[in-house]
Design a protein around this motif. Structure first.
Motif, PDB file in Angstrom:
ATOM      1  N   CYS A  65      19.018 -88.985  67.315  1.00  0.00           N
ATOM      2  CA  CYS A  65      18.780 -88.666  68.729  1.00  0.00           C
ATOM      3  C   CYS A  65      17.288 -88.701  69.057  1.00  0.00           C
ATOM      4  O   CYS A  65      16.879 -89.180  70.118  1.00  0.00           O
ATOM      5  CB  CYS A  65      19.361 -87.301  69.064  1.00  0.00           C
ATOM      6  N   PHE A  66      16.475 -88.184  68.138  1.00  0.00           N
ATOM      7  CA  PHE A  66      15.021 -88.244  68.343  1.00  0.00           C
ATOM      8  C   PHE A  66      14.565 -89.696  68.446  1.00  0.00           C
ATOM      9  O   PHE A  66      13.770 -90.052  69.319  1.00  0.00           O
ATOM     10  CB  PHE A  66      14.296 -87.538  67.203  1.00  0.00           C
ATOM     11  N   GLY A  67      15.079 -90.541  67.546  1.00  0.00           N
ATOM     12  CA  GLY A  67      14.719 -91.951  67.587  1.00  0.00           C
ATOM     13  C   GLY A  67      15.165 -92.624  68.868  1.00  0.00           C
ATOM     14  O   GLY A  67      14.440 -93.443  69.436  1.00  0.00           O
ATOM     15  N   TYR A  68      16.365 -92.261  69.344  1.00  0.00           N
ATOM     16  CA  TYR A  68      16.835 -92.837  70.605  1.00  0.00           C
ATOM     17  C   TYR A  68      15.891 -92.445  71.742  1.00  0.00           C
ATOM     18  O   TYR A  68      15.556 -93.281  72.596  1.00  0.00           O
ATOM     19  CB  TYR A  68      18.252 -92.350  70.919  1.00  0.00           C
ATOM     20  N   GLY A  69      15.481 -91.174  71.769  1.00  0.00           N
ATOM     21  CA  GLY A  69      14.557 -90.731  72.812  1.00  0.00           C
ATOM     22  C   GLY A  69      13.243 -91.482  72.770  1.00  0.00           C
ATOM     23  O   GLY A  69      12.677 -91.825  73.810  1.00  0.00           O
ATOM     24  N   PHE A  70      12.771 -91.764  71.560  1.00  0.00           N
ATOM     25  CA  PHE A  70      11.525 -92.523  71.428  1.00  0.00           C
ATOM     26  C   PHE A  70      11.684 -93.926  72.004  1.00  0.00           C
ATOM     27  O   PHE A  70      10.848 -94.398  72.780  1.00  0.00           O
ATOM     28  CB  PHE A  70      11.126 -92.598  69.957  1.00  0.00           C
ATOM     29  N   PHE A  71      12.751 -94.623  71.612  1.00  0.00           N
ATOM     30  CA  PHE A  71      12.968 -95.980  72.118  1.00  0.00           C
ATOM     31  C   PHE A  71      13.206 -95.974  73.627  1.00  0.00           C
ATOM     32  O   PHE A  71      12.780 -96.894  74.334  1.00  0.00           O
ATOM     33  CB  PHE A  71      14.149 -96.625  71.391  1.00  0.00           C
ATOM     34  N   HIS A  72      13.905 -94.936  74.104  1.00  0.00           N
ATOM     35  CA  HIS A  72      14.148 -94.828  75.546  1.00  0.00           C
ATOM     36  C   HIS A  72      12.835 -94.727  76.314  1.00  0.00           C
ATOM     37  O   HIS A  72      12.653 -95.368  77.355  1.00  0.00           O
ATOM     38  CB  HIS A  72      15.016 -93.603  75.827  1.00  0.00           C
ATOM     39  N   ALA A  73      11.900 -93.924  75.796  1.00  0.00           N
ATOM     40  CA  ALA A  73      10.616 -93.752  76.484  1.00  0.00           C
ATOM     41  C   ALA A  73       9.718 -94.963  76.299  1.00  0.00           C
ATOM     42  O   ALA A  73       8.898 -95.270  77.167  1.00  0.00           O
ATOM     43  CB  ALA A  73       9.918 -92.502  75.962  1.00  0.00           C
ATOM     44  N   ALA A  74       9.853 -95.675  75.178  1.00  0.00           N
ATOM     45  CA  ALA A  74       9.005 -96.840  74.932  1.00  0.00           C
ATOM     46  C   ALA A  74       9.381 -98.013  75.825  1.00  0.00           C
ATOM     47  O   ALA A  74       8.543 -98.888  76.097  1.00  0.00           O
ATOM     48  CB  ALA A  74       9.102 -97.258  73.466  1.00  0.00           C
ATOM     49  N   GLY A  75      10.618 -98.049  76.295  1.00  0.00           N
ATOM     50  CA  GLY A  75      11.061 -99.124  77.177  1.00  0.00           C
ATOM     51  C   GLY A  75      10.659 -98.861  78.619  1.00  0.00           C
ATOM     52  O   GLY A  75       9.835 -97.995  78.908  1.00  0.00           O
ATOM     53  N   PRO A  76      11.235 -99.625  79.544  1.00  0.00           N
ATOM     54  CA  PRO A  76      10.900 -99.424  80.959  1.00  0.00           C
ATOM     55  C   PRO A  76      11.378 -98.052  81.423  1.00  0.00           C
ATOM     56  O   PRO A  76      12.541 -97.695  81.244  1.00  0.00           O
ATOM     57  CB  PRO A  76      11.663-100.563  81.663  1.00  0.00           C
TER      58      PRO A  76
END
Length: 313
Positions: A65-76
């Protein structure tokens, strides 16, 4: 040293512009979206292991979940636009803006938890109805709120320019009326002139504290109003599996992953702003430049957010 810092900051700005013009942002976006898809698939597997009672399933789910949040914020995303724009436009401290970025990410997770709780148990919405509401209603609302914050920054800048012009005209009239000119040193608290007693520019410390609770609340609300789709997916799935607590904990982990990026953006925007302004010594010089920065950054934020709001409709 100040000019060296300013030169480095301008070089970073130039590199960022080149990165955007060369299409590097699209490469990062594709990478982030692929990371989100991979994390979402891993999330489903972790939930199956959690339901089977595997001891390490909870820790595994939290890390995913932490990794998903990181990728979510790194995208648009809208959070980076607002936090970065605000840090570039306003004289706000790095730690204060970082705290706002952290609070915004956690508040965004709270919005997802409330939406799923109300949607499932009070209204009886399906998963499709909740995600549709997030995409069709909350997304344009969030972008619209960010556009309003951008307009507010632009308005502050325009008002600051008007006040500076009025103050210059008043000082000119004052000089003629009293037969003296301000060609003397400014000393004392608040940059008050020791000869005439006038404050010709705000104290830099006062500029750093120029954000009030209403502005902070507006920043957090503009970001938090749109829940993360991944958090909705996790919360709905855990509710259906009877482990909603795991969905809540995972949403908090997602929020922290998102905050890892938005806090970095906050620190970078404040550092970049300070670097660009490093060659300006004294509160008076900062006071002259500050309105132009607010006006320009506010206009850019408002324009981009409006385009995103229209595209989300």
């Amino acid at each position: 040293m100040r000019w060296v810092i300013a030169g480095v900051a301008l070089a970073v700005l130039g590199a960022g512009l080149w990165f955007w013009l060369s299409g590097g942002d699209r490469v990062v976006t594709a990478w982030a979206l692929e990371g989100q898809r991979t994390a979402q698939e891993a999330m489903a597997g972790a939930l199956r292991r959690l339901r089977a009672g595997e001891p390490a399933a909870v820790a595994g789910l939290m890390s995913i979940c932490f990794g998903y949040g990181f990728f979510h914020a790194a995208g648009p995303g809208h959070g980076k636009l607002l936090i970065g724009g605000y840090g570039a436009a306003r004289a706000v401290g790095a730690w204060r803006l970082s705290a706002v970025a952290m609070a915004s990410s956690l508040a965004q997770g709270l919005t997802a938890i409330v939406l799923v709780g109300v949607g499932l148990w009070l209204i009886g919405w399906s998963r499709e109805q909740m995600t549709d509401a997030a995409d069709r209603f909350f997304a344009p609302l969030s972008f619209g709120a960010i556009a309003l914050v951008g307009l507010w920054l632009a308005f502050r800048g325009a008002r600051g320019l008007w006040r500076a012009r009025q103050a210059t005209a008043h000082a000119h009239d004052h000089n003629h009326g009293h037969g003296h000119h301000h060609d003397h040193d400014h000393t004392g608290d608040g940059h008050a002139c020791s000869t005439c007693g006038h404050a010709h520019g705000p104290d830099p410390e006062a500029l750093a504290q120029a954000t009030g609770p209403r502005e902070v609340a507006a920043l957090i609300a503009a970001i938090a109003v749109r829940p993360c789709t991944g958090a909705l997916f996790l919360l709905i799935l855990t509710a259906q599996l009877g482990v909603f607590w795991a969905g809540v904990a995972g949403t908090v982990a997602m929020s922290l992953g998102t905050a890892s990026v938005t806090v970095a953006v906050a620190l970078a925007s404040v550092g970049l702003r300070q670097g660009v302004l490093a060659g300006l010594a004294g509160g008076a010089a900062l006071a002259r430049v500050q309105p132009w920065i607010e006006l320009a950054v506010g206009a850019v934020v408002a324009l981009l957010a409006t385009q995103l709001a229209v595209a989300a409709l």
